[in-house]
Design an enzyme around this catalytic site. Structure first.
Site, PDB file in Angstrom:
ATOM      1  N   SER A 144       0.822  -1.215   0.000  1.00 49.53           N
ATOM      2  CA  SER A 144       0.000   0.000   0.000  1.00 49.53           C
ATOM      3  C   SER A 144       0.848   1.254   0.000  1.00 49.53           C
ATOM      4  O   SER A 144       0.391   2.313  -0.393  1.00 49.53           O
ATOM      5  CB  SER A 144      -0.830   0.068   1.293  1.00 49.53           C
ATOM      6  OG  SER A 144      -1.689  -1.003   1.405  1.00 49.53           O
ATOM      7  N   HIS A 165      -1.277  -3.043  -7.168  1.00 44.58           N
ATOM      8  CA  HIS A 165      -1.979  -2.603  -5.957  1.00 44.58           C
ATOM      9  C   HIS A 165      -3.485  -2.702  -6.150  1.00 44.58           C
ATOM     10  O   HIS A 165      -4.088  -1.920  -6.893  1.00 44.58           O
ATOM     11  CB  HIS A 165      -1.556  -1.163  -5.611  1.00 44.58           C
ATOM     12  CG  HIS A 165      -2.116  -0.685  -4.319  1.00 44.58           C
ATOM     13  ND1 HIS A 165      -2.624   0.570  -4.124  1.00 44.58           N
ATOM     14  CD2 HIS A 165      -2.270  -1.328  -3.121  1.00 44.58           C
ATOM     15  CE1 HIS A 165      -3.054   0.700  -2.883  1.00 44.58           C
ATOM     16  NE2 HIS A 165      -2.854  -0.439  -2.258  1.00 44.58           N
ATOM     17  N   GLU A 177      -3.802  -0.417  -9.360  1.00 43.35           N
ATOM     18  CA  GLU A 177      -2.703   0.486  -9.688  1.00 43.35           C
ATOM     19  C   GLU A 177      -1.500  -0.380 -10.084  1.00 43.35           C
ATOM     20  O   GLU A 177      -1.035  -1.197  -9.273  1.00 43.35           O
ATOM     21  CB  GLU A 177      -2.354   1.362  -8.481  1.00 43.35           C
ATOM     22  CG  GLU A 177      -3.462   2.355  -8.141  1.00 43.35           C
ATOM     23  CD  GLU A 177      -3.166   3.205  -6.908  1.00 43.35           C
ATOM     24  OE1 GLU A 177      -3.613   4.359  -6.877  1.00 43.35           O
ATOM     25  OE2 GLU A 177      -2.492   2.723  -5.975  1.00 43.35           O
TER      26      GLU A 177
HETATM   27  N1  CAA Z   1     -17.264 -10.197  -1.624  1.00 43.12           N
HETATM   28  C1  CAA Z   1     -18.246 -10.324  -2.492  1.00 43.12           C
HETATM   29  N2  CAA Z   1     -19.249  -9.454  -2.642  1.00 43.12           N
HETATM   30  C2  CAA Z   1     -19.230  -8.378  -1.853  1.00 43.12           C
HETATM   31  C3  CAA Z   1     -18.213  -8.155  -0.898  1.00 43.12           C
HETATM   32  C4  CAA Z   1     -17.209  -9.121  -0.803  1.00 43.12           C
HETATM   33  N3  CAA Z   1     -16.187  -9.008   0.079  1.00 43.12           N
HETATM   34  N4  CAA Z   1     -18.485  -7.003  -0.268  1.00 43.12           N
HETATM   35  C5  CAA Z   1     -19.584  -6.508  -0.792  1.00 43.12           C
HETATM   36  N5  CAA Z   1     -20.033  -7.326  -1.763  1.00 43.12           N
HETATM   37  C6  CAA Z   1     -21.192  -7.123  -2.643  1.00 43.12           C
HETATM   38  C7  CAA Z   1     -22.298  -8.046  -2.350  1.00 43.12           C
HETATM   39  O1  CAA Z   1     -22.947  -8.367  -3.544  1.00 43.12           O
HETATM   40  C8  CAA Z   1     -23.222  -7.202  -1.467  1.00 43.12           C
HETATM   41  O2  CAA Z   1     -24.493  -7.737  -1.494  1.00 43.12           O
HETATM   42  P1  CAA Z   1     -24.950  -8.733  -0.299  1.00 43.12           P
HETATM   43  O3  CAA Z   1     -24.920  -7.926   0.963  1.00 43.12           O
HETATM   44  O4  CAA Z   1     -26.296  -9.118  -0.747  1.00 43.12           O
HETATM   45  O5  CAA Z   1     -24.039  -9.887  -0.211  1.00 43.12           O
HETATM   46  C9  CAA Z   1     -23.063  -5.843  -2.138  1.00 43.12           C
HETATM   47  O6  CAA Z   1     -21.667  -5.786  -2.492  1.00 43.12           O
HETATM   48  C10 CAA Z   1     -23.370  -4.656  -1.307  1.00 43.12           C
HETATM   49  O7  CAA Z   1     -22.605  -4.737  -0.142  1.00 43.12           O
HETATM   50  P2  CAA Z   1     -23.105  -4.170   1.208  1.00 43.12           P
HETATM   51  O8  CAA Z   1     -24.597  -4.139   1.232  1.00 43.12           O
HETATM   52  O9  CAA Z   1     -22.386  -4.927   2.280  1.00 43.12           O
HETATM   53  O10 CAA Z   1     -22.580  -2.682   1.315  1.00 43.12           O
HETATM   54  P3  CAA Z   1     -22.282  -1.537   0.269  1.00 43.12           P
HETATM   55  O11 CAA Z   1     -23.374  -1.337  -0.713  1.00 43.12           O
HETATM   56  O12 CAA Z   1     -21.828  -0.374   1.085  1.00 43.12           O
HETATM   57  O13 CAA Z   1     -20.998  -2.010  -0.548  1.00 43.12           O
HETATM   58  C11 CAA Z   1     -18.637  -1.794  -0.466  1.00 43.12           C
HETATM   59  C12 CAA Z   1     -19.874  -2.468   0.109  1.00 43.12           C
HETATM   60  C13 CAA Z   1     -18.446  -2.202  -1.930  1.00 43.12           C
HETATM   61  C14 CAA Z   1     -17.464  -2.295   0.354  1.00 43.12           C
HETATM   62  C15 CAA Z   1     -18.783  -0.221  -0.381  1.00 43.12           C
HETATM   63  O14 CAA Z   1     -19.176   0.136   0.918  1.00 43.12           O
HETATM   64  C16 CAA Z   1     -17.537   0.519  -0.728  1.00 43.12           C
HETATM   65  O15 CAA Z   1     -17.235   0.727  -1.897  1.00 43.12           O
HETATM   66  N6  CAA Z   1     -16.775   0.964   0.304  1.00 43.12           N
HETATM   67  C17 CAA Z   1     -15.547   1.694   0.128  1.00 43.12           C
HETATM   68  C18 CAA Z   1     -14.408   0.718  -0.071  1.00 43.12           C
HETATM   69  C19 CAA Z   1     -13.110   1.403  -0.328  1.00 43.12           C
HETATM   70  O16 CAA Z   1     -12.966   2.605  -0.313  1.00 43.12           O
HETATM   71  N7  CAA Z   1     -12.056   0.576  -0.556  1.00 43.12           N
HETATM   72  C20 CAA Z   1     -10.735   1.037  -0.718  1.00 43.12           C
HETATM   73  C21 CAA Z   1     -10.000   0.901   0.597  1.00 43.12           C
HETATM   74  S1  CAA Z   1      -8.343   1.495   0.508  1.00 43.12           S
HETATM   75  C22 CAA Z   1      -7.506   0.226  -0.166  1.00 43.12           C
HETATM   76  O17 CAA Z   1      -8.002  -0.832  -0.415  1.00 43.12           O
HETATM   77  C23 CAA Z   1      -6.069   0.492  -0.470  1.00 43.12           C
HETATM   78  C24 CAA Z   1      -5.096   0.286   0.615  1.00 43.12           C
HETATM   79  O18 CAA Z   1      -3.945   0.037   0.267  1.00 43.12           O
HETATM   80  C25 CAA Z   1      -5.379   0.451   2.040  1.00 43.12           C
HETATM   81  P1  NAD Z   2      -3.868  -9.207   6.510  1.00 41.93           P
HETATM   82  O1  NAD Z   2      -3.297  -8.947   7.836  1.00 41.93           O
HETATM   83  O2  NAD Z   2      -5.336  -9.338   6.356  1.00 41.93           O
HETATM   84  O3  NAD Z   2      -3.209 -10.518   5.863  1.00 41.93           O
HETATM   85  C1  NAD Z   2      -1.829 -10.748   5.788  1.00 41.93           C
HETATM   86  C2  NAD Z   2      -1.618 -12.239   5.665  1.00 41.93           C
HETATM   87  O4  NAD Z   2      -0.244 -12.490   5.339  1.00 41.93           O
HETATM   88  C3  NAD Z   2      -1.912 -13.014   6.963  1.00 41.93           C
HETATM   89  O5  NAD Z   2      -2.808 -14.065   6.685  1.00 41.93           O
HETATM   90  C4  NAD Z   2      -0.532 -13.518   7.409  1.00 41.93           C
HETATM   91  O6  NAD Z   2      -0.597 -14.768   8.058  1.00 41.93           O
HETATM   92  C5  NAD Z   2       0.177 -13.626   6.074  1.00 41.93           C
HETATM   93  N1  NAD Z   2       1.636 -13.589   6.157  1.00 41.93           N
HETATM   94  C6  NAD Z   2       2.406 -12.747   6.909  1.00 41.93           C
HETATM   95  N2  NAD Z   2       3.709 -13.016   6.689  1.00 41.93           N
HETATM   96  C7  NAD Z   2       3.758 -14.029   5.785  1.00 41.93           C
HETATM   97  C8  NAD Z   2       4.817 -14.742   5.139  1.00 41.93           C
HETATM   98  N3  NAD Z   2       6.098 -14.454   5.387  1.00 41.93           N
HETATM   99  N4  NAD Z   2       4.503 -15.723   4.269  1.00 41.93           N
HETATM  100  C9  NAD Z   2       3.210 -16.024   3.989  1.00 41.93           C
HETATM  101  N5  NAD Z   2       2.168 -15.375   4.557  1.00 41.93           N
HETATM  102  C10 NAD Z   2       2.443 -14.394   5.441  1.00 41.93           C
HETATM  103  O7  NAD Z   2      -3.317  -8.023   5.576  1.00 41.93           O
HETATM  104  P2  NAD Z   2      -3.986  -7.402   4.260  1.00 41.93           P
HETATM  105  O8  NAD Z   2      -4.919  -6.317   4.669  1.00 41.93           O
HETATM  106  O9  NAD Z   2      -4.439  -8.493   3.365  1.00 41.93           O
HETATM  107  O10 NAD Z   2      -2.721  -6.662   3.615  1.00 41.93           O
HETATM  108  C11 NAD Z   2      -1.738  -7.383   2.917  1.00 41.93           C
HETATM  109  C12 NAD Z   2      -0.927  -6.423   2.049  1.00 41.93           C
HETATM  110  O11 NAD Z   2      -1.811  -5.747   1.144  1.00 41.93           O
HETATM  111  C13 NAD Z   2      -0.189  -5.321   2.824  1.00 41.93           C
HETATM  112  O12 NAD Z   2       0.998  -5.022   2.148  1.00 41.93           O
HETATM  113  C14 NAD Z   2      -1.161  -4.149   2.744  1.00 41.93           C
HETATM  114  O13 NAD Z   2      -0.540  -2.915   2.892  1.00 41.93           O
HETATM  115  C15 NAD Z   2      -1.716  -4.343   1.335  1.00 41.93           C
HETATM  116  N6  NAD Z   2      -3.046  -3.762   1.094  1.00 41.93           N
HETATM  117  C16 NAD Z   2      -3.993  -3.772   2.074  1.00 41.93           C
HETATM  118  C17 NAD Z   2      -5.260  -3.245   1.801  1.00 41.93           C
HETATM  119  C18 NAD Z   2      -6.345  -3.247   2.835  1.00 41.93           C
HETATM  120  O14 NAD Z   2      -7.351  -2.541   2.642  1.00 41.93           O
HETATM  121  N7  NAD Z   2      -6.228  -3.984   3.910  1.00 41.93           N
HETATM  122  C19 NAD Z   2      -5.528  -2.723   0.518  1.00 41.93           C
HETATM  123  C20 NAD Z   2      -4.528  -2.756  -0.466  1.00 41.93           C
HETATM  124  C21 NAD Z   2      -3.270  -3.266  -0.169  1.00 41.93           C
END
Ligand code: CAA
Ligand code: NAD
Length: 309
Positions: A144, A165, A177
């Protein structure tokens, strides 16, 4: 005409090469992201081996994938639940699991790493994989926030290393990405870009800069929401409602922090703070640190800023 024929042949050749390029994938880390990546790759006909550190974790990951697939088919096959079940079984057949990563990578075209957001742990993993994987295997990290080049530096295949990503939840979020680090060859970048398309995703091209595009905007926004709350300027509930109803976001920042995982969010901000200690956008948060220290990591552990059933 000759030019068009040449172009056409080149396109045909390169798409044939692409079609045969990435078939067998190893996903390392069966948590939130690795499970989602595995599910999407298997759904699009790739053969996937999911690797984690224990059989128990892998069982949990497989159960999670099955649950998520069932949510998907509930809508897709609303009129034909039997066909839906067959679809789920067909996808699950494309997935196998292992705890022995170095033997698994011997037969893989692409490794997608989704383990803990820690540079040293990722470097150790890739350094071991580099010795075990065949020449043609491409390595990709789902990091991330870490520099892809720094992770790739632990290997001797800088040209065959890039960032891929994905976004959480992977089955729902369309974006990938694709990160081209300075050492990533154009061929590798193109292969990763095409692979993202083959997953049914929308890839965008990124440079190897902190947070790429989305997280460079999203993470400071989420951290500022915590600081707003820490200053006593708004309850977390009100801030969440405000961003959903006032800005049209599907989740408020506290809901999203819990969804991403507070440990992952802390890893990201701590890393950037270390890199640029004077940047107020990257300042750490007392409240976030406290929740992580208490093991309240968000939705995945049942409690973060909110409690979950
Ligand atoms: N698997 C499969 N289907 C899923 C799902 C999953 N994990 N999550 C949601 N769905 C689908 C299902 O069809 C669900 O319908 P059901 O409840 O009947 O199963 C439908 O989506 C609608 O879901 P919800 O009613 O639970 O809620 P929602 O309408 O709010 O949608 C969401 C859920 C898509 C997660 C939406 O809330 C959303 O877009 N949230 C923002 C997510 C976001 O910003 N993600 C980026 C995070 S940052 C990142 O990832 C990068 C990083 O490195 C940290
Ligand atoms: P998580 O904690 O849900 O899962 C990580 C998994 O990796 C665990 O099951 C752990 O047992 C396993 N693990 C740790 N060390 C290991 C190793 N040496 N060999 C094999 N398995 C190992 O974490 P996550 O949220 O899935 O994030 C994983 C990566 O993806 C991170 O780099 C995070 O920054 C990135 N990421 C996270 C998100 C998010 O929304 N959580 C979104 C995009 C990218």
């Amino acid at each position: 005409m000759a030019f068009i024929t040449k172009q056409f042949t080149r396109t045909l050749c390169s798409s044939a090469a692409r079609n045969t390029a990435i078939k067998h994938i190893t996903v390392i880390g069966g948590g939130l992201m690795g499970s989602g990546i595995t599910q999407v790759a298997a759904t699009t006909g790739h053969s996937v081996v999911l690797v984690d550190t224990s059989e128990d974790i892998l069982k949990k990951s497989t159960k999670g994938i099955e649950g998520s697939l069932k949510r998907v088919v509930k809508k897709k096959f609303a009129d034909n639940p039997e066909a839906g079940e067959q679809f789920v079984q067909k996808v699950l057949k494309n997935i196998s699991t292992s705890t022995d990563v170095t033997s698994v990578v011997k037969k893989t075209d692409l490794v997608v790493e989704a383990i803990v957001e820690n540079l040293k742990v990722k470097q150790d993993l890739f350094s071991a994989l580099d010795k075990a994987a065949p020449e043609h295997t491409i390595f990709a990290s789902n990091t991330s926030s870490l520099p892809v080049a720094a992770i790739a530096g632990s290997t001797a295949r800088l040209d065959r290393f890039g960032g891929l990503h994905f976004f959480n939840p992977v089955p729902m979020m369309k974006l990938v990405e694709v990160v081209q680090a300075p050492g990533t060859s154009q061929q590798t970048f193109d292969a990763l870009f095409d692979f993202s398309k083959a997953l049914g995703k929308h890839p965008v091209s990124c440079k190897d800069t902190p947070g790429f595009l989305v997280n460079r905007l999203l993470v400071p926004y989420m951290m500022e929401a915590i600081r707003l709350h820490e200053r006593g300027h708004g309850s977390k509930e009100d801030i969440d409602v405000a961003m959903k109803l006032g800005a049209g976001y599907p989740m408020g920042p506290f809901e999203l922090l819990d969804y991403v995982g507070l440990d992952t969010s802390k890893f990201i901000i701590d890393g950037w703070n270390e890199m640029e200690p004077d940047n107020p956008l990257f300042a750490p948060s007392v409240l976030l640190n406290k929740l992580v220290a208490e093991g309240k990591l968000g939705k995945k552990t049942g409690e973060g800023f909110y409690k979950y059933k």
